[in-house]
Design a protein around this motif. Structure first.
Motif, PDB file in Angstrom:
ATOM      1  N   ALA A  62       9.790   3.110   6.505  1.00 38.56           N
ATOM      2  CA  ALA A  62      10.640   4.237   6.110  1.00 38.56           C
ATOM      3  C   ALA A  62      11.693   3.795   5.106  1.00 38.56           C
ATOM      4  N   VAL A  63      12.301   2.637   5.349  1.00 40.20           N
ATOM      5  CA  VAL A  63      13.305   2.110   4.410  1.00 40.20           C
ATOM      6  C   VAL A  63      12.673   1.849   3.049  1.00 40.20           C
ATOM      7  N   PHE A  64      11.500   1.225   3.061  1.00 41.06           N
ATOM      8  CA  PHE A  64      10.834   0.873   1.816  1.00 41.06           C
ATOM      9  C   PHE A  64      10.420   2.124   1.046  1.00 41.06           C
ATOM     10  N   ARG A  65       9.868   3.100   1.754  1.00 41.89           N
ATOM     11  CA  ARG A  65       9.415   4.319   1.071  1.00 41.89           C
ATOM     12  C   ARG A  65      10.601   5.114   0.520  1.00 41.89           C
ATOM     13  N   THR A  66      11.666   5.195   1.277  1.00 39.04           N
ATOM     14  CA  THR A  66      12.859   5.903   0.808  1.00 39.04           C
ATOM     15  C   THR A  66      13.435   5.229  -0.433  1.00 39.04           C
ATOM     16  N   SER A  67      13.449   3.910  -0.437  1.00 40.75           N
ATOM     17  CA  SER A  67      13.929   3.172  -1.607  1.00 40.75           C
ATOM     18  C   SER A  67      13.039   3.432  -2.818  1.00 40.75           C
ATOM     19  N   LEU A  68      11.729   3.503  -2.578  1.00 36.51           N
ATOM     20  CA  LEU A  68      10.788   3.762  -3.664  1.00 36.51           C
ATOM     21  C   LEU A  68      11.043   5.130  -4.290  1.00 36.51           C
ATOM     22  N   VAL A  69      11.242   6.144  -3.452  1.00 35.42           N
ATOM     23  CA  VAL A  69      11.520   7.492  -3.962  1.00 35.42           C
ATOM     24  C   VAL A  69      12.834   7.500  -4.736  1.00 35.42           C
ATOM     25  N   THR A  70      13.838   6.823  -4.203  1.00 33.71           N
ATOM     26  CA  THR A  70      15.159   6.789  -4.851  1.00 33.71           C
ATOM     27  C   THR A  70      15.085   6.157  -6.236  1.00 33.71           C
ATOM     28  N   PHE A  71      14.441   4.999  -6.327  1.00 33.21           N
ATOM     29  CA  PHE A  71      14.378   4.284  -7.607  1.00 33.21           C
ATOM     30  C   PHE A  71      13.440   4.962  -8.606  1.00 33.21           C
ATOM     31  N   SER A  72      12.495   5.772  -8.109  1.00 34.60           N
ATOM     32  CA  SER A  72      11.601   6.487  -9.023  1.00 34.60           C
ATOM     33  C   SER A  72      12.245   7.759  -9.572  1.00 34.60           C
TER      34      SER A  72
ATOM     35  N   MET B 193       0.815  -1.220   0.000  1.00 32.65           N
ATOM     36  CA  MET B 193       0.000   0.000   0.000  1.00 32.65           C
ATOM     37  C   MET B 193       0.848   1.269   0.000  1.00 32.65           C
ATOM     38  N   ILE B 194       2.133   1.149   0.349  1.00 31.04           N
ATOM     39  CA  ILE B 194       3.010   2.312   0.249  1.00 31.04           C
ATOM     40  C   ILE B 194       3.082   2.783  -1.210  1.00 31.04           C
ATOM     41  N   PHE B 195       3.092   1.837  -2.152  1.00 32.22           N
ATOM     42  CA  PHE B 195       3.077   2.184  -3.572  1.00 32.22           C
ATOM     43  C   PHE B 195       1.854   3.037  -3.905  1.00 32.22           C
ATOM     44  N   VAL B 196       0.687   2.622  -3.402  1.00 37.67           N
ATOM     45  CA  VAL B 196      -0.563   3.310  -3.706  1.00 37.67           C
ATOM     46  C   VAL B 196      -0.555   4.724  -3.110  1.00 37.67           C
ATOM     47  N   GLY B 197      -0.166   4.833  -1.844  1.00 44.71           N
ATOM     48  CA  GLY B 197      -0.133   6.142  -1.195  1.00 44.71           C
ATOM     49  C   GLY B 197       0.853   7.086  -1.857  1.00 44.71           C
ATOM     50  N   TYR B 198       2.015   6.558  -2.219  1.00 45.89           N
ATOM     51  CA  TYR B 198       3.025   7.397  -2.861  1.00 45.89           C
ATOM     52  C   TYR B 198       2.553   7.870  -4.240  1.00 45.89           C
ATOM     53  N   GLY B 199       1.894   6.982  -4.979  1.00 46.33           N
ATOM     54  CA  GLY B 199       1.356   7.364  -6.283  1.00 46.33           C
ATOM     55  C   GLY B 199       0.314   8.461  -6.162  1.00 46.33           C
ATOM     56  N   MET B 200      -0.530   8.391  -5.130  1.00 41.83           N
ATOM     57  CA  MET B 200      -1.537   9.434  -4.926  1.00 41.83           C
ATOM     58  C   MET B 200      -0.893  10.760  -4.547  1.00 41.83           C
ATOM     59  N   LEU B 201       0.169  10.706  -3.748  1.00 40.44           N
ATOM     60  CA  LEU B 201       0.878  11.939  -3.384  1.00 40.44           C
ATOM     61  C   LEU B 201       1.405  12.635  -4.632  1.00 40.44           C
ATOM     62  N   GLU B 202       2.039  11.890  -5.523  1.00 45.58           N
ATOM     63  CA  GLU B 202       2.587  12.481  -6.742  1.00 45.58           C
ATOM     64  C   GLU B 202       1.488  13.070  -7.614  1.00 45.58           C
ATOM     65  N   TRP B 203       0.362  12.377  -7.697  1.00 47.14           N
ATOM     66  CA  TRP B 203      -0.748  12.847  -8.538  1.00 47.14           C
ATOM     67  C   TRP B 203      -1.389  14.111  -7.953  1.00 47.14           C
ATOM     68  N   LEU B 204      -1.691  14.088  -6.657  1.00 45.08           N
ATOM     69  CA  LEU B 204      -2.357  15.232  -6.042  1.00 45.08           C
ATOM     70  C   LEU B 204      -1.451  16.456  -5.994  1.00 45.08           C
ATOM     71  N   TYR B 205      -0.165  16.253  -5.735  1.00 44.92           N
ATOM     72  CA  TYR B 205       0.730  17.409  -5.641  1.00 44.92           C
ATOM     73  C   TYR B 205       0.867  18.101  -6.990  1.00 44.92           C
ATOM     74  N   GLY B 206       0.781  17.322  -8.057  1.00 45.70           N
ATOM     75  CA  GLY B 206       0.926  17.921  -9.379  1.00 45.70           C
ATOM     76  C   GLY B 206      -0.329  18.601  -9.884  1.00 45.70           C
ATOM     77  N   THR B 207      -1.515  18.195  -9.357  1.00 46.08           N
ATOM     78  CA  THR B 207      -2.765  18.721  -9.899  1.00 46.08           C
ATOM     79  C   THR B 207      -3.664  19.400  -8.871  1.00 46.08           C
ATOM     80  N   ARG B 208      -3.613  18.956  -7.641  1.00 45.98           N
ATOM     81  CA  ARG B 208      -4.551  19.472  -6.633  1.00 45.98           C
ATOM     82  C   ARG B 208      -3.829  19.665  -5.301  1.00 45.98           C
ATOM     83  N   ALA B 209      -2.971  20.667  -5.246  1.00 44.63           N
ATOM     84  CA  ALA B 209      -2.157  20.898  -4.058  1.00 44.63           C
ATOM     85  C   ALA B 209      -3.021  21.265  -2.851  1.00 44.63           C
TER      86      ALA B 209
END
Length: 255
Positions: free
Chosen positions: A181-191, A84-100
């Protein structure tokens, strides 16, 4: 960040780490709330730095407390939390770009709901909850962790209702936050969405977090846990309202 902004950010993370060490959660909420109010960092960049600092705080706490972790419940939560970290992170990127504004409103509501949860201490259960309940709350925590690096509120609510020693609850939660935290940081790094070098100066907060964590364990405040909960409740509630209200006003004006 300017020098003044950096000093303010260091003070904010130090206070958040101190409170997190005492209560078992609130680091991400306090830091993200402060960042949202001051605007010293973008919310995605702040969430990235909060993930790193959460891992620092958790690692320091687990040096002595890892033996107390409830490993079965830990594994159940992580089974649903990590995807679910993938899902939450994807929503953050989408909302920040369109609906801050909507993103700030969501963060404000999360902080307000979390503060109310902190004020209304849940009644303990007579028996430990089912495995499915840990999977369910892991799902919610993972989503919130991916969105704002604030996986704490749903997991804290569920774990503190369990008939388990408080030290076991605290260390299990800290372990969950650390791996998230480790998983989310890795996700941001690889993206490829790493913050700029100027933003990464926020990582200077690492020694501040280490010092505040040590201070909280070595010199806890001379107040009761109940009083500490009330203080944190007020701080979080006011920051949530202050963050969400302007977003609502701005969204209404845009209609």
């Amino acid at each position: 960040m300017s020098l003044v902004e950096l000093i303010g950010f260091l003070a904010l993370t130090g206070a958040a780490a101190y409170i997190q060490t005492l209560t078992g959660f609130a680091f991400g909420l306090i830091t993200m709330g402060g960042v949202g109010l001051t605007g010293v960092l973008s919310l995605p960049d702040a969430a990235m730095i909060v993930s790193v600092l959460t891992f620092v705080n958790a690692s320091q706490m687990l040096l002595k407390g890892w033996r107390e972790v409830a490993w079965r419940q830990f594994r159940l939560v992580m089974l649903t939390s990590l995807p679910m970290i993938f899902v939450g992170y994807g929503m953050l990127e989408w909302l920040y770009g369109t609906r801050a504004d909507l993103l700030r409103l969501i963060l404000g509501l999360v902080i307000i709901a979390s503060s109310l949860q902190l004020a209304l201490k849940p009644e303990p259960l007579a028996r430990r909850s089912s495995d499915g309940s840990f999977l369910f709350f892991g799902t919610i925590g993972g989503f919130m962790g991916g969105l704002f690096s604030t996986a704490g509120p749903p997991l804290v609510y569920h774990f503190y209702r369990q008939p388990m020693p408080q030290v076991m609850v605290r260390e299990t939660l800290v372990s969950i936050f650390a791996l998230n935290a480790v998983f989310r940081t890795s996700l941001v790094t690889f993206s490829g969405n790493l913050p700029s070098l100027s933003t990464l100066t926020g990582l200077l907060a690492i020694p501040v977090v280490i010092g505040a964590t040590h201070a909280a364990r070595r010199w806890p405040p001379p107040i009761s846990p109940a009083t500490m909960r009330r203080v944190v409740f007020v701080l979080l509630f006011l920051s949530g309202v202050s963050l969400g209200a302007p977003a609502v006003i701005h969204m209404l004006k845009a209609l």
